[in-house]
Design a protein around this motif. Sequence first.
Motif, PDB file in Angstrom:
ATOM      1  N   ILE A 191       0.840  -1.208   0.000  1.00  0.00           N
ATOM      2  CA  ILE A 191       0.000   0.000   0.000  1.00  0.00           C
ATOM      3  C   ILE A 191       0.870   1.251   0.000  1.00  0.00           C
ATOM      4  N   PHE A 192       1.918   1.246   0.815  1.00  0.00           N
ATOM      5  CA  PHE A 192       2.826   2.402   0.846  1.00  0.00           C
ATOM      6  C   PHE A 192       3.472   2.629  -0.522  1.00  0.00           C
ATOM      7  N   ALA A 193       3.877   1.542  -1.171  1.00  0.00           N
ATOM      8  CA  ALA A 193       4.521   1.672  -2.478  1.00  0.00           C
ATOM      9  C   ALA A 193       3.553   2.239  -3.511  1.00  0.00           C
ATOM     10  N   GLN A 194       2.322   1.771  -3.495  1.00  0.00           N
ATOM     11  CA  GLN A 194       1.330   2.272  -4.440  1.00  0.00           C
ATOM     12  C   GLN A 194       0.992   3.727  -4.158  1.00  0.00           C
ATOM     13  N   ALA A 195       0.906   4.072  -2.874  1.00  0.00           N
ATOM     14  CA  ALA A 195       0.620   5.458  -2.500  1.00  0.00           C
ATOM     15  C   ALA A 195       1.719   6.392  -3.003  1.00  0.00           C
ATOM     16  N   ALA A 246       3.773   5.832  -5.496  1.00  0.00           N
ATOM     17  CA  ALA A 246       3.788   5.850  -6.960  1.00  0.00           C
ATOM     18  C   ALA A 246       2.681   6.712  -7.545  1.00  0.00           C
ATOM     19  N   THR A 247       1.553   6.795  -6.837  1.00  0.00           N
ATOM     20  CA  THR A 247       0.392   7.534  -7.361  1.00  0.00           C
ATOM     21  C   THR A 247       0.188   8.871  -6.663  1.00  0.00           C
ATOM     22  N   HIS A 248       1.094   9.210  -5.748  1.00  0.00           N
ATOM     23  CA  HIS A 248       1.027  10.481  -5.026  1.00  0.00           C
ATOM     24  C   HIS A 248      -0.319  10.640  -4.305  1.00  0.00           C
ATOM     25  N   ARG A 249      -0.717   9.572  -3.623  1.00  0.00           N
ATOM     26  CA  ARG A 249      -1.951   9.592  -2.832  1.00  0.00           C
ATOM     27  C   ARG A 249      -1.657   9.155  -1.409  1.00  0.00           C
ATOM     28  N   SER A 250      -2.588   9.453  -0.531  1.00  0.00           N
ATOM     29  CA  SER A 250      -2.476   8.976   0.838  1.00  0.00           C
ATOM     30  C   SER A 250      -2.666   7.464   0.867  1.00  0.00           C
ATOM     31  N   PRO A 251      -1.922   6.750   1.732  1.00  0.00           N
ATOM     32  CA  PRO A 251      -2.166   5.313   1.892  1.00  0.00           C
ATOM     33  C   PRO A 251      -3.611   5.002   2.273  1.00  0.00           C
ATOM     34  N   ALA A 252      -4.265   5.924   2.977  1.00  0.00           N
ATOM     35  CA  ALA A 252      -5.661   5.705   3.351  1.00  0.00           C
ATOM     36  C   ALA A 252      -6.556   5.635   2.127  1.00  0.00           C
ATOM     37  N   ARG A 253      -6.308   6.493   1.152  1.00  0.00           N
ATOM     38  CA  ARG A 253      -7.112   6.480  -0.078  1.00  0.00           C
ATOM     39  C   ARG A 253      -6.797   5.242  -0.920  1.00  0.00           C
ATOM     40  N   VAL A 254      -5.543   4.838  -0.933  1.00  0.00           N
ATOM     41  CA  VAL A 254      -5.172   3.623  -1.653  1.00  0.00           C
ATOM     42  C   VAL A 254      -5.858   2.411  -1.031  1.00  0.00           C
TER      43      VAL A 254
END
Length: 339
Positions: free
Chosen positions: A314-318, A320-328
């Motif tokens: 989740i942290f990696a995707q957040a 990469a997409t410049h989003r909060s881990p909560a939204r991911v």
Amino acid sequence: MLALMQRTRVEKVHLMVDPPTGLRAIIAIHGGRALPALGGCRYLAYPDDDSAVADAIRLSEVMTFKAALAGLPFSGGKAVILRGPHVEDRARLFEAFGRFVDSLQGGYITAVDSGTSTTDMDCVAQATRYVTSTTAAGDPSAHTALGVFAGIRSTAMARLGSDNLEGLRVAIQGLGHVGYGLAEHLHAAGAELLVCDTDPGRVQLAVEQLTARPVAADALPTTPCDIFAPCAQGGVLSAKTVAQLRCAAVAGSANAQLASLEVADQLEARGILYAPDYVINAGGLIQVALQYGHAEPVAITQQLSQIGQRLTGIFAQAQATHRSPARVAQAMAERLVYG
């Protein structure tokens, strides 16, 4: 109430009043998955009935997301028993609650939560088989604490570049069964602990056993630390609180920590890494669900080990997409639940 149910996609809210025992209870069942609902029973004082109903509704949605991301075959449920100033017979109260659970014919399976114990679940089990976290099944708090500890290591790696917790300063808000268990793991790993709790005895125990430093409850969020670990009640992360935080990351066991998703964006803007609560604190639900299904202990251990890995993804995707881990995490859960 109906508007909140619609917004959270909660399907059913059941109410029960039992005057002989004083029971006033709510069971909320989330409708996101066509599966039995599983979730704990809270026994707490609330300022009013509406607050209790809202708590049950919101947390049933959280439980669905938690189960989905952990790969568990359950939807989310949450029970609340409103705690009055005095109860004549606690055992009879929980037996009455057991009859309430049984009336749903397996649509909801209950377990321990804030304010309840394995002994209470033993009383519930006198009236229904749709219960876990009994004395025989065991308290899931230790599994929750172990999962949060693994999640903190993953959070430290993502934010600070190392999962070595020696010398790391962790501020723990709440020293209940989970919070104290987490403190023990962190102390063993060499972390420096700052702690607060509404019970001075728990704080003193942490000072004596874990060389923790006590901090006033209102001062803890503003105290400089590496990781802030909310382990008490939800809603602790408001816009005001986040503006005052002096930490690199937030990773704790409390449910529903965020006042809103916008607060998660505020954390992201401040460079504070947030470990989504229903990912990092899933250890207890994993133990309850697998134990209810008669899984072997090794299966529970294997599932717990995946919490840190799930957070890392989740942290990696957040990032990469410049989003909060909560939204991911929410997007991932909604895809699993709603398609």
